[in-house]
Design a protein around this motif. Structure first.
Motif, PDB file in Angstrom:
ATOM      1  N   THR A  24       0.130  -1.001  -0.162  1.00 29.28           N
ATOM      2  CA  THR A  24      -0.018  -0.060  -0.080  1.00 29.28           C
ATOM      3  C   THR A  24       1.051   1.012   0.253  1.00 29.28           C
ATOM      4  O   THR A  24       2.048   1.270   0.302  1.00 29.28           O
ATOM      5  N   GLU A  25       0.504   2.023  -0.370  1.00 25.46           N
ATOM      6  CA  GLU A  25       0.919   3.505   0.255  1.00 25.46           C
ATOM      7  C   GLU A  25       1.412   4.177   0.745  1.00 25.46           C
ATOM      8  O   GLU A  25       2.617   4.280   1.275  1.00 25.46           O
ATOM      9  N   ASP A  26       1.009   3.970   1.731  1.00 22.74           N
ATOM     10  CA  ASP A  26       1.433   3.719   3.735  1.00 22.74           C
ATOM     11  C   ASP A  26       3.100   2.856   3.465  1.00 22.74           C
ATOM     12  O   ASP A  26       4.029   3.426   4.110  1.00 22.74           O
ATOM     13  N   GLU A  32      10.112   3.606   3.012  1.00 21.06           N
ATOM     14  CA  GLU A  32      11.153   4.994   2.883  1.00 21.06           C
ATOM     15  C   GLU A  32      11.588   5.574   3.793  1.00 21.06           C
ATOM     16  O   GLU A  32      13.093   5.919   3.987  1.00 21.06           O
ATOM     17  N   LEU A  33      10.528   5.993   5.126  1.00 13.46           N
ATOM     18  CA  LEU A  33      11.274   6.069   5.409  1.00 13.46           C
ATOM     19  C   LEU A  33      12.739   5.620   6.930  1.00 13.46           C
ATOM     20  O   LEU A  33      12.866   6.111   6.999  1.00 13.46           O
ATOM     21  N   GLU A  34      12.438   4.098   6.286  1.00 22.76           N
ATOM     22  CA  GLU A  34      13.433   3.275   7.649  1.00 22.76           C
ATOM     23  C   GLU A  34      13.982   3.724   6.821  1.00 22.76           C
ATOM     24  O   GLU A  34      15.283   3.816   7.389  1.00 22.76           O
TER      25      GLU A  34
END
Length: 175
Positions: A24-26, A32-34
């Motif tokens: 999913t987008e989340d 990406e954040l990790e």
């Protein structure tokens, strides 16, 4: 296992694989954040290590500067010490000249004492084995009574400050 159970297991594996592939987008944003966090942590740790290295290098430089703080003044005084030594080596016939030489010996001794307190000392040369770390050979001798590489004459006194050579001794070395 029967065929139905095997089919079911294969189907469950396919569903799990599809879930891994279809994010999913989340979940994409979380990945990406990790990744950014891991990159930032790595960069932070490298910067911290660089900072620690700079601090250690500064401490070592300050210690070396403190240890060798009198090197510049010692280097500046060496020609004057050479002049004193030449003057003290002269022979005198008169009482006045003897009195002058005595005064010069006292001043020379005071200067040498002050330099020795700071860690400056003469490099032994005459009768020693030639060592290129402490001696500079400028002449060669062929005296059969002396060992090979033995220093037979000191032309200019060498000095060192603690463990650092300020000026090597200029010497004449036996072949």
């Amino acid at each position: 296992m029967n065929v139905i159970e095997e089919d079911m297991e294969v189907h469950n594996e396919q569903v799990e694989n599809k879930e891994e592939v279809v994010l999913t987008e989340d979940e994409k944003r979380l990945l990406e954040l990790e990744e950014k966090l891991a990159t930032s942590e790595d960069r932070y740790l490298r910067l911290q290590a660089d900072f620690e290295n700079v601090k250690k290098r500064n401490v070592a430089e300050r210690a070396a500067n403190q240890k060798y703080r009198s090197q510049i003044i010692a280097e500046e005084l060496l020609p004057a010490l050479d002049g004193f030594q030449k003057a003290l080596d002269t022979q005198s016939d008169s009482e006045q000249m003897e009195a002058l030489l005595t005064g010069m010996k006292m001043v020379y001794g005071q200067i040498m004492t002050a330099l020795e307190k700071e860690g400056v000392e003469a490099i032994p040369a005459l009768g020693e084995q030639f060592d290129p770390n402490f001696h500079q050979a400028v002449m060669q001798d062929s005296d059969g009574s002396k060992e090979s590489n033995e220093i037979t004459m000191e032309l200019q006194k060498g000095y060192k400050l603690k463990d650092r050579v300020i000026r090597p001794s200029m010497v004449k070395v036996n072949q």
